[in-house]
Design a protein around this motif. Structure first.
Motif, PDB file in Angstrom:
ATOM      1  N   ARG A  76       0.833  -1.215   0.000  1.00 35.09           N
ATOM      2  CA  ARG A  76       0.000   0.000   0.000  1.00 35.09           C
ATOM      3  C   ARG A  76       0.858   1.252   0.000  1.00 35.09           C
ATOM      4  NH1 ARG A  76      -4.794  -1.035   4.453  1.00 35.09           N
ATOM      5  NH2 ARG A  76      -5.589  -2.947   3.503  1.00 35.09           N
ATOM      6  N   ALA A  77       1.894   1.234   0.821  1.00 29.78           N
ATOM      7  CA  ALA A  77       2.761   2.418   0.925  1.00 29.78           C
ATOM      8  C   ALA A  77       3.436   2.713  -0.412  1.00 29.78           C
ATOM      9  CB  ALA A  77       3.805   2.196   2.020  1.00 29.78           C
ATOM     10  N   TYR A  78       3.943   1.663  -1.061  1.00 28.64           N
ATOM     11  CA  TYR A  78       4.605   1.867  -2.354  1.00 28.64           C
ATOM     12  C   TYR A  78       3.597   2.290  -3.422  1.00 28.64           C
ATOM     13  CZ  TYR A  78       9.355   0.448  -1.273  1.00 28.64           C
ATOM     14  OH  TYR A  78      10.640   0.418  -0.787  1.00 28.64           O
ATOM     15  N   ALA A  79       2.415   1.674  -3.388  1.00 28.64           N
ATOM     16  CA  ALA A  79       1.390   2.015  -4.382  1.00 28.64           C
ATOM     17  C   ALA A  79       1.028   3.494  -4.264  1.00 28.64           C
ATOM     18  CB  ALA A  79       0.162   1.140  -4.177  1.00 28.64           C
ATOM     19  N   GLU A  80       0.924   3.947  -3.017  1.00 35.27           N
ATOM     20  CA  GLU A  80       0.550   5.343  -2.754  1.00 35.27           C
ATOM     21  C   GLU A  80       1.703   6.291  -3.095  1.00 35.27           C
ATOM     22  OE1 GLU A  80      -2.094   8.205  -1.508  1.00 35.27           O
ATOM     23  OE2 GLU A  80      -2.518   6.064  -1.563  1.00 35.27           O
ATOM     24  N   THR A  81       2.870   5.998  -2.533  1.00 34.55           N
ATOM     25  CA  THR A  81       4.007   6.922  -2.660  1.00 34.55           C
ATOM     26  C   THR A  81       4.524   7.019  -4.089  1.00 34.55           C
ATOM     27  OG1 THR A  81       4.630   6.288  -0.430  1.00 34.55           O
ATOM     28  CG2 THR A  81       6.287   7.481  -1.699  1.00 34.55           C
ATOM     29  N   TYR A  82       4.608   5.859  -4.743  1.00 35.36           N
ATOM     30  CA  TYR A  82       5.226   5.849  -6.076  1.00 35.36           C
ATOM     31  C   TYR A  82       4.209   5.610  -7.197  1.00 35.36           C
ATOM     32  CZ  TYR A  82       9.238   5.474  -3.026  1.00 35.36           C
ATOM     33  OH  TYR A  82      10.152   5.702  -2.035  1.00 35.36           O
ATOM     34  N   GLU A  83       2.929   5.673  -6.837  1.00 33.14           N
ATOM     35  CA  GLU A  83       1.840   5.535  -7.822  1.00 33.14           C
ATOM     36  C   GLU A  83       1.987   4.265  -8.660  1.00 33.14           C
ATOM     37  OE1 GLU A  83       1.652   9.219  -9.915  1.00 33.14           O
ATOM     38  OE2 GLU A  83       0.865  10.275  -8.175  1.00 33.14           O
ATOM     39  N   LEU A  84       2.180   3.149  -7.942  1.00 36.28           N
ATOM     40  CA  LEU A  84       2.315   1.869  -8.628  1.00 36.28           C
ATOM     41  C   LEU A  84       0.977   1.133  -8.620  1.00 36.28           C
ATOM     42  CD1 LEU A  84       5.564   0.439  -6.956  1.00 36.28           C
ATOM     43  CD2 LEU A  84       5.395   1.616  -9.157  1.00 36.28           C
ATOM     44  N   PRO A  85       0.615   0.511  -9.728  1.00 34.00           N
ATOM     45  CA  PRO A  85      -0.555  -0.369  -9.698  1.00 34.00           C
ATOM     46  C   PRO A  85      -0.123  -1.762  -9.227  1.00 34.00           C
ATOM     47  CG  PRO A  85       0.142   0.033 -11.977  1.00 34.00           C
ATOM     48  CD  PRO A  85       1.190   0.615 -11.085  1.00 34.00           C
ATOM     49  N   VAL A  86      -0.639  -2.211  -8.107  1.00 37.88           N
ATOM     50  CA  VAL A  86      -0.282  -3.537  -7.581  1.00 37.88           C
ATOM     51  C   VAL A  86      -1.570  -4.318  -7.316  1.00 37.88           C
ATOM     52  CG1 VAL A  86       0.947  -4.814  -5.769  1.00 37.88           C
ATOM     53  CG2 VAL A  86       1.758  -2.555  -6.446  1.00 37.88           C
ATOM     54  N   THR A  87      -1.566  -5.591  -7.684  1.00 37.79           N
ATOM     55  CA  THR A  87      -2.713  -6.451  -7.387  1.00 37.79           C
ATOM     56  C   THR A  87      -2.362  -7.336  -6.199  1.00 37.79           C
ATOM     57  OG1 THR A  87      -3.342  -6.472  -9.719  1.00 37.79           O
ATOM     58  CG2 THR A  87      -4.257  -8.221  -8.331  1.00 37.79           C
ATOM     59  N   VAL A  88      -3.247  -7.362  -5.208  1.00 40.18           N
ATOM     60  CA  VAL A  88      -3.030  -8.200  -4.025  1.00 40.18           C
ATOM     61  C   VAL A  88      -4.105  -9.283  -4.012  1.00 40.18           C
ATOM     62  CG1 VAL A  88      -3.026  -8.256  -1.512  1.00 40.18           C
ATOM     63  CG2 VAL A  88      -2.024  -6.300  -2.706  1.00 40.18           C
ATOM     64  N   LEU A  89      -3.669 -10.524  -4.053  1.00 43.21           N
ATOM     65  CA  LEU A  89      -4.615 -11.643  -4.003  1.00 43.21           C
ATOM     66  C   LEU A  89      -4.681 -12.167  -2.580  1.00 43.21           C
ATOM     67  CD1 LEU A  89      -3.346 -13.577  -7.160  1.00 43.21           C
ATOM     68  CD2 LEU A  89      -5.070 -11.778  -7.031  1.00 43.21           C
ATOM     69  N   ARG A  90      -5.869 -12.298  -2.049  1.00 41.98           N
ATOM     70  CA  ARG A  90      -6.010 -12.945  -0.735  1.00 41.98           C
ATOM     71  C   ARG A  90      -6.854 -14.200  -0.923  1.00 41.98           C
ATOM     72  NH1 ARG A  90      -8.072  -7.848   1.305  1.00 41.98           N
ATOM     73  NH2 ARG A  90      -6.286  -6.460   1.576  1.00 41.98           N
ATOM     74  N   LEU A 146      -7.177 -15.527 -15.142  1.00 36.68           N
ATOM     75  CA  LEU A 146      -8.192 -14.530 -15.491  1.00 36.68           C
ATOM     76  C   LEU A 146      -7.719 -13.120 -15.126  1.00 36.68           C
ATOM     77  CD1 LEU A 146     -11.284 -14.151 -16.321  1.00 36.68           C
ATOM     78  CD2 LEU A 146     -11.704 -14.081 -13.863  1.00 36.68           C
ATOM     79  N   LEU A 147      -7.160 -12.994 -13.935  1.00 39.79           N
ATOM     80  CA  LEU A 147      -6.751 -11.665 -13.463  1.00 39.79           C
ATOM     81  C   LEU A 147      -5.596 -11.101 -14.283  1.00 39.79           C
ATOM     82  CD1 LEU A 147      -7.121 -12.373  -9.656  1.00 39.79           C
ATOM     83  CD2 LEU A 147      -8.500 -10.775 -11.006  1.00 39.79           C
ATOM     84  N   LEU A 148      -4.726 -11.987 -14.765  1.00 37.36           N
ATOM     85  CA  LEU A 148      -3.582 -11.522 -15.566  1.00 37.36           C
ATOM     86  C   LEU A 148      -4.036 -10.860 -16.866  1.00 37.36           C
ATOM     87  CD1 LEU A 148      -0.761 -14.218 -15.367  1.00 37.36           C
ATOM     88  CD2 LEU A 148      -0.855 -11.969 -14.303  1.00 37.36           C
ATOM     89  N   GLU A 149      -5.215 -11.259 -17.337  1.00 30.59           N
ATOM     90  CA  GLU A 149      -5.718 -10.679 -18.590  1.00 30.59           C
ATOM     91  C   GLU A 149      -6.175  -9.243 -18.405  1.00 30.59           C
ATOM     92  OE1 GLU A 149      -8.762 -13.190 -20.204  1.00 30.59           O
ATOM     93  OE2 GLU A 149      -7.478 -14.960 -19.976  1.00 30.59           O
ATOM     94  N   HIS A 150      -6.508  -8.877 -17.179  1.00 26.10           N
ATOM     95  CA  HIS A 150      -7.044  -7.522 -16.947  1.00 26.10           C
ATOM     96  C   HIS A 150      -6.380  -6.885 -15.737  1.00 26.10           C
ATOM     97  CE1 HIS A 150     -10.265  -8.737 -19.662  1.00 26.10           C
ATOM     98  NE2 HIS A 150     -10.392  -9.841 -18.937  1.00 26.10           N
ATOM     99  N   LEU A 151      -5.076  -6.769 -15.750  1.00 26.76           N
ATOM    100  CA  LEU A 151      -4.418  -6.137 -14.601  1.00 26.76           C
ATOM    101  C   LEU A 151      -4.749  -4.650 -14.580  1.00 26.76           C
ATOM    102  CD1 LEU A 151      -0.910  -7.845 -14.543  1.00 26.76           C
ATOM    103  CD2 LEU A 151      -2.827  -8.198 -12.980  1.00 26.76           C
ATOM    104  N   PRO A 152      -5.042  -4.118 -13.393  1.00 29.64           N
ATOM    105  CA  PRO A 152      -5.428  -2.710 -13.319  1.00 29.64           C
ATOM    106  C   PRO A 152      -4.266  -1.795 -13.704  1.00 29.64           C
ATOM    107  CG  PRO A 152      -5.106  -3.629 -11.129  1.00 29.64           C
ATOM    108  CD  PRO A 152      -4.983  -4.774 -12.090  1.00 29.64           C
ATOM    109  N   GLY A 153      -4.614  -0.702 -14.388  1.00 29.20           N
ATOM    110  CA  GLY A 153      -3.586   0.242 -14.801  1.00 29.20           C
ATOM    111  C   GLY A 153      -3.441   1.389 -13.822  1.00 29.20           C
ATOM    112  N   ALA A 154      -4.484   1.617 -13.034  1.00 29.24           N
ATOM    113  CA  ALA A 154      -4.468   2.759 -12.108  1.00 29.24           C
ATOM    114  C   ALA A 154      -3.597   2.464 -10.894  1.00 29.24           C
ATOM    115  CB  ALA A 154      -5.891   3.066 -11.662  1.00 29.24           C
ATOM    116  N   ALA A 155      -2.946   3.495 -10.380  1.00 28.87           N
ATOM    117  CA  ALA A 155      -2.105   3.326  -9.189  1.00 28.87           C
ATOM    118  C   ALA A 155      -2.970   2.908  -8.005  1.00 28.87           C
ATOM    119  CB  ALA A 155      -1.396   4.634  -8.870  1.00 28.87           C
ATOM    120  N   GLY A 156      -2.376   2.097  -7.128  1.00 28.26           N
ATOM    121  CA  GLY A 156      -3.099   1.671  -5.923  1.00 28.26           C
ATOM    122  C   GLY A 156      -2.888   0.194  -5.662  1.00 28.26           C
ATOM    123  N   ALA A 157      -3.227  -0.243  -4.440  1.00 26.87           N
ATOM    124  CA  ALA A 157      -3.172  -1.673  -4.099  1.00 26.87           C
ATOM    125  C   ALA A 157      -4.574  -2.230  -4.309  1.00 26.87           C
ATOM    126  CB  ALA A 157      -2.728  -1.843  -2.653  1.00 26.87           C
TER     127      ALA A 157
END
Ligand code: TDX
Length: 338
Positions: free
Chosen positions: A158-172, A224-235
């Protein structure tokens, strides 16, 4: 796509690595070959032209940076994952599960070319009251050194996504089971011991509830998720849950039945300290994208018992001196020095 799979010799990582190669992707597998890794899990793709194995640790920042620079996606399955071991040796959980993730985040930030998909767990929410399901935006309340390390990793994401505007997908994910899972985990431990006709150490009253999903359903969700990875910054968190929630005792009894053993093999032993009572995931977000679990627990468990019965060679290697030592430490007193 060019994909870096970390922990690709482990349980879930190896299933995903094999599926990605079969689907036409190029896979680099970075694995530290810890006790939980088994290179045999990826033997079927070892010589494939679109597969490459690199022995190394996700904490090795220079190596990670070099590998991340060459891929489109990084999927992080590398982790210390066993709650009982986190009670015996918590330090390695902080190193691998937290520092390792920071090393991956640093590499993704530096190269800015690769998307990160990070595997987390339902355990970050701690134990849930009956009837409650954890939502993707739910509050963390980890209770074990393992789950605290996974929650800390998510906070770094979350910190990196916020600070450096990275789009990251978190699977739980909820509890995963299936072929090639290390025999320290509940289902394979109970299956292999039931097949051998030796006692099954059920913690406490055995009424703790877990949600179980077959590894094939995780593989399908990742695909399935790999086909549509989010482009917007955030976790961006996604839950992968089957909805099939069962008390441990019921699972243990089913294993006895499937292995042709009497339930008297189940032995109630001293509980795991801080043992979470109940996990449950709301996975509406993933379902709204068309994913459904394809393997019902009853069928999946039967297939898994058959797999362990028919593939003793595949898991026998895990019954090594290190495991015997761990087993004695964890279960010796519980089982009366069996
Ligand atoms: O000997 C045992 N006896 C027993 O009663 C073992 C090993 C487990 N159990 C119980 C504890 C849990 O309630 O069975 C349940 C499942 O135990 P584990 O397989 O250790 O899994 P759990 O602690 O639920 O965590 C798992 O799911 C979430 C994975 O290990 C984690 O990596 C994942 O994040």
């Amino acid at each position: 796509m060019r994909v870096l799979v970390t922990g690709g010799c482990g349980f879930i990582g190896s299933h995903v690595a094999r599926a990605l190669v079969a689907a036409g992707h190029a896979v680099t597998n970075l694995d530290a070959l810890t006790y939980a890794s088994n290179p045999a899990n990826v033997a079927s793709i070892a010589a494939h032209p679109r597969y490459r194995f690199v022995e190394g640790n996700i904490c090795d920042s220079a190596l990670v940076r070099e590998l991340v620079a060459d891929v489109d996606v990084v999927i992080n399955f590398a982790a210390e994952t066993h709650v009982d071991r986190s009670l015996l040796d918590p330090g390695i959980f902080v190193r691998t599960d937290v520092e390792g993730v920071v090393s991956l985040l640093e590499a993704v930030r530096a190269t800015r070319t690769a998307r990160l998909v990070h595997m987390s767990t339902d355990e970050v929410f701690g134990s849930l009251a009956p009837g409650v399901e954890a939502e993707e935006e739910g509050q963390f309340a980890p209770t074990s050194p393992y789950s605290a390390s996974k929650a800390a990793a998510e906070l770094q994401v979350r910190a990196y996504a916020e600070t450096y505007e990275l789009p990251v997908t978190v699977l739980r994910s909820c509890n995963v089971y299936g072929p090639n899972q290390h025999i320290e985990k509940f289902i394979p431990l109970f299956i292999t011991r039931a097949l051998a006709g030796v006692p099954l150490p059920l913690y406490g009253d055995g009424l703790q509830e877990r949600e179980w999903i077959h590894v094939d359903d995780i593989v399908a969700a990742v695909g399935l998720l790999l086909e549509h990875l989010p482009g917007a910054a955030g976790a961006h968190a996604i839950h992968i849950g089957s909805g099939e929630r069962l008390p441990n005792r019921v699972v243990a009894e089913a294993i006895c039945r499937l292995a042709g053993r009497d339930e008297s093999l189940i032995q109630r032993v001293e509980d795991r300290p801080g043992h979470d009572r109940r996990y449950a995931l709301n996975s509406r977000r993933l379902r709204s994208r068309g994913w459904r679990p394809a393997v019902r627990f009853e069928e999946g468990l039967e297939r898994t018992v058959r797999w362990y019965a028919g593939n003793a060679d595949a898991w026998a290697a895990a019954e090594n001196p290190e495991f015997r030592e761990y087993f004695a430490r964890q279960y010796g007193e519980r089982l009366g020095a069996v």
